[in-house]
Design a protein around this motif. Structure first.
Motif, PDB file in Angstrom:
ATOM      1  N   UNK A 187      86.411  54.722  49.333  1.00  0.00           N
ATOM      2  CA  UNK A 187      85.880  53.377  49.137  1.00  0.00           C
ATOM      3  C   UNK A 187      87.023  52.402  48.854  1.00  0.00           C
ATOM      4  N   UNK A 188      86.969  51.248  49.493  1.00  0.00           N
ATOM      5  CA  UNK A 188      88.021  50.235  49.367  1.00  0.00           C
ATOM      6  C   UNK A 188      87.779  49.381  48.121  1.00  0.00           C
ATOM      7  N   UNK A 189      87.870  49.992  46.955  1.00  0.00           N
ATOM      8  CA  UNK A 189      87.525  49.290  45.720  1.00  0.00           C
ATOM      9  C   UNK A 189      88.468  48.127  45.427  1.00  0.00           C
ATOM     10  N   UNK A 190      89.719  48.219  45.914  1.00  0.00           N
ATOM     11  CA  UNK A 190      90.629  47.087  45.744  1.00  0.00           C
ATOM     12  C   UNK A 190      90.055  45.847  46.438  1.00  0.00           C
ATOM     13  N   UNK A 191      89.435  46.059  47.617  1.00  0.00           N
ATOM     14  CA  UNK A 191      88.862  44.946  48.369  1.00  0.00           C
ATOM     15  C   UNK A 191      87.620  44.410  47.669  1.00  0.00           C
ATOM     16  N   UNK A 192      86.793  45.301  47.149  1.00  0.00           N
ATOM     17  CA  UNK A 192      85.600  44.860  46.424  1.00  0.00           C
ATOM     18  C   UNK A 192      86.007  43.926  45.285  1.00  0.00           C
ATOM     19  N   UNK A 193      87.019  44.354  44.524  1.00  0.00           N
ATOM     20  CA  UNK A 193      87.420  43.546  43.363  1.00  0.00           C
ATOM     21  C   UNK A 193      88.081  42.241  43.801  1.00  0.00           C
ATOM     22  N   UNK A 194      88.846  42.282  44.875  1.00  0.00           N
ATOM     23  CA  UNK A 194      89.476  41.062  45.371  1.00  0.00           C
ATOM     24  C   UNK A 194      88.424  40.019  45.741  1.00  0.00           C
ATOM     25  N   UNK A 195      87.388  40.437  46.449  1.00  0.00           N
ATOM     26  CA  UNK A 195      86.341  39.514  46.857  1.00  0.00           C
ATOM     27  C   UNK A 195      85.504  39.037  45.662  1.00  0.00           C
ATOM     28  N   UNK A 196      85.267  39.950  44.733  1.00  0.00           N
ATOM     29  CA  UNK A 196      84.530  39.568  43.519  1.00  0.00           C
ATOM     30  C   UNK A 196      85.319  38.503  42.754  1.00  0.00           C
ATOM     31  N   UNK A 197      86.617  38.726  42.577  1.00  0.00           N
ATOM     32  CA  UNK A 197      87.456  37.776  41.861  1.00  0.00           C
ATOM     33  C   UNK A 197      87.522  36.437  42.565  1.00  0.00           C
ATOM     34  N   UNK A 198      87.551  36.469  43.888  1.00  0.00           N
ATOM     35  CA  UNK A 198      87.549  35.222  44.654  1.00  0.00           C
ATOM     36  C   UNK A 198      86.262  34.449  44.400  1.00  0.00           C
ATOM     37  N   UNK A 199      85.143  35.163  44.330  1.00  0.00           N
ATOM     38  CA  UNK A 199      83.870  34.513  44.026  1.00  0.00           C
ATOM     39  C   UNK A 199      83.868  33.884  42.642  1.00  0.00           C
ATOM     40  N   UNK A 200      84.423  34.597  41.649  1.00  0.00           N
ATOM     41  CA  UNK A 200      84.513  34.043  40.294  1.00  0.00           C
ATOM     42  C   UNK A 200      85.397  32.805  40.292  1.00  0.00           C
ATOM     43  N   UNK A 201      86.503  32.846  41.022  1.00  0.00           N
ATOM     44  CA  UNK A 201      87.391  31.691  41.140  1.00  0.00           C
ATOM     45  C   UNK A 201      86.648  30.471  41.681  1.00  0.00           C
ATOM     46  N   UNK A 215      82.272  36.879  34.083  1.00  0.00           N
ATOM     47  CA  UNK A 215      82.334  37.127  35.527  1.00  0.00           C
ATOM     48  C   UNK A 215      83.253  38.272  35.895  1.00  0.00           C
ATOM     49  N   UNK A 216      84.470  38.217  35.417  1.00  0.00           N
ATOM     50  CA  UNK A 216      85.415  39.297  35.724  1.00  0.00           C
ATOM     51  C   UNK A 216      84.980  40.600  35.072  1.00  0.00           C
ATOM     52  N   UNK A 217      84.483  40.512  33.839  1.00  0.00           N
ATOM     53  CA  UNK A 217      84.051  41.711  33.130  1.00  0.00           C
ATOM     54  C   UNK A 217      82.951  42.449  33.861  1.00  0.00           C
ATOM     55  N   UNK A 218      81.966  41.715  34.378  1.00  0.00           N
ATOM     56  CA  UNK A 218      80.866  42.351  35.109  1.00  0.00           C
ATOM     57  C   UNK A 218      81.367  43.068  36.358  1.00  0.00           C
ATOM     58  N   UNK A 219      82.240  42.388  37.113  1.00  0.00           N
ATOM     59  CA  UNK A 219      82.765  42.993  38.327  1.00  0.00           C
ATOM     60  C   UNK A 219      83.597  44.226  38.047  1.00  0.00           C
TER      61      UNK A 219
END
Length: 271
Positions: free
Chosen positions: A171-185, A210-214
């Motif tokens: 699973x590309x979890x780095x990508x999941x978190x990158x997109x989640x962080x972009x959404x929070x931004x 936001x970051x904590x949930x992701x």
């Protein structure tokens, strides 16, 4: 030279290995600094506020990121503590960097008599954007990935990523978190530019939640987590703490005496 070598290094000259990871982190810092500097100017503050803070905070954040990793991987260093300083061999943790940055902000604001929560709200959107960009360093290093993906129909990016050293899809979890962080931004920026900020510290509280949930969700998918003790991932515990703190700040900001004021007239004021 292997393809992996080229993937991880921008320059492959012996003795001059400039890693893509470092370049990506550097770009994140640069973009974040520009965004924070523009926000400071809009608030009639000198952009020197951001550059001065960055010069102060960056080394403390690096120390924090390394210390966090070493503490939770102490068995790797207890018999050879000199390796603690070999940061070029890898081993840093973003949560340690964030903690170090917050400590730096407290010290910087105390020394310069600048409102702490106001500074943090200026820089926190840049922080989460930098985290979104920085996660792509994990892609080139082939790290911070998730569980094994055995279903051929799911073996595609961005759901999964092929790990060369394992010969497997994960699973590309780095990508999941990158997109989640972009959404929070984007959410933080939307609140800032629509002038929905009710108190200094609001963007920080939103970042915590936001970051904590992701991170709470995505960390549970990763295979390389740091553990407090068996069954308890350090980042998930810290994420839960951040979510609780952020929620308390949002709900009880009046009782916490978190107000909104732009009356600062110190050394970084343009007025």
């Amino acid at each position: 030279m292997t393809s992996k070598y080229f993937a991880q290094n921008l320059f492959g000259i012996k003795g001059l290995n400039i890693a893509w990871y470092g370049v990506i982190i550097g770009c994140g810092i640069l973009i974040g600094t520009i965004i924070a500097g523009r926000e400071a100017n809009k608030q009639k503050l000198k952009s020197d506020l951001i550059s001065d803070f960055l010069l102060f905070a960056l080394p403390i954040s690096i120390i924090g990121a390394r210390a966090y990793y070493v503490i939770f991987q102490w068995e790797q260093y207890q018999y050879n503590p000199i390796k603690i300083f070999s940061i070029w061999e890898g081993g840093i943790a973003i949560y340690g960097g964030v903690i170090g940055g917050f400590i730096a902000a407290v010290l910087f604001c105390k020394f310069n008599k600048f409102p702490l929560m106001r500074l943090i709200d200026i820089v926190v959107p840049s922080l989460i954007l930098g985290q979104a960009i920085g996660r792509w360093g994990n892609f080139v290093n082939q790290e911070a990935f998730g569980n094994l993906v055995t279903n051929p129909n799911l073996q595609f990016f961005p759901f999964a990523v092929y790990i060369d050293k394992l010969g497997e899809w994960h699973q590309a979890t780095f990508f999941y978190e990158s997109m989640w962080n972009l959404g929070v931004f984007l959410i933080l920026i939307a609140f800032r530019y629509r002038k929905k900020i009710k108190f200094h510290g609001q963007l920080l509280a939103m970042y915590f939640v936001g970051y904590g949930l992701g991170r709470l969700w995505i960390e549970g998918l990763r295979t390389d987590s740091l553990y407090l003790f068996p069954g308890f991932r350090a980042s998930q515990v810290l994420s839960l703490i951040l979510i609780i703190i952020g929620a308390i700040m949002l709900i009880f900001h009046k009782k916490l005496i978190l107000s909104y004021s732009n009356d600062y007239k110190g050394k970084y004021s343009l007025e």
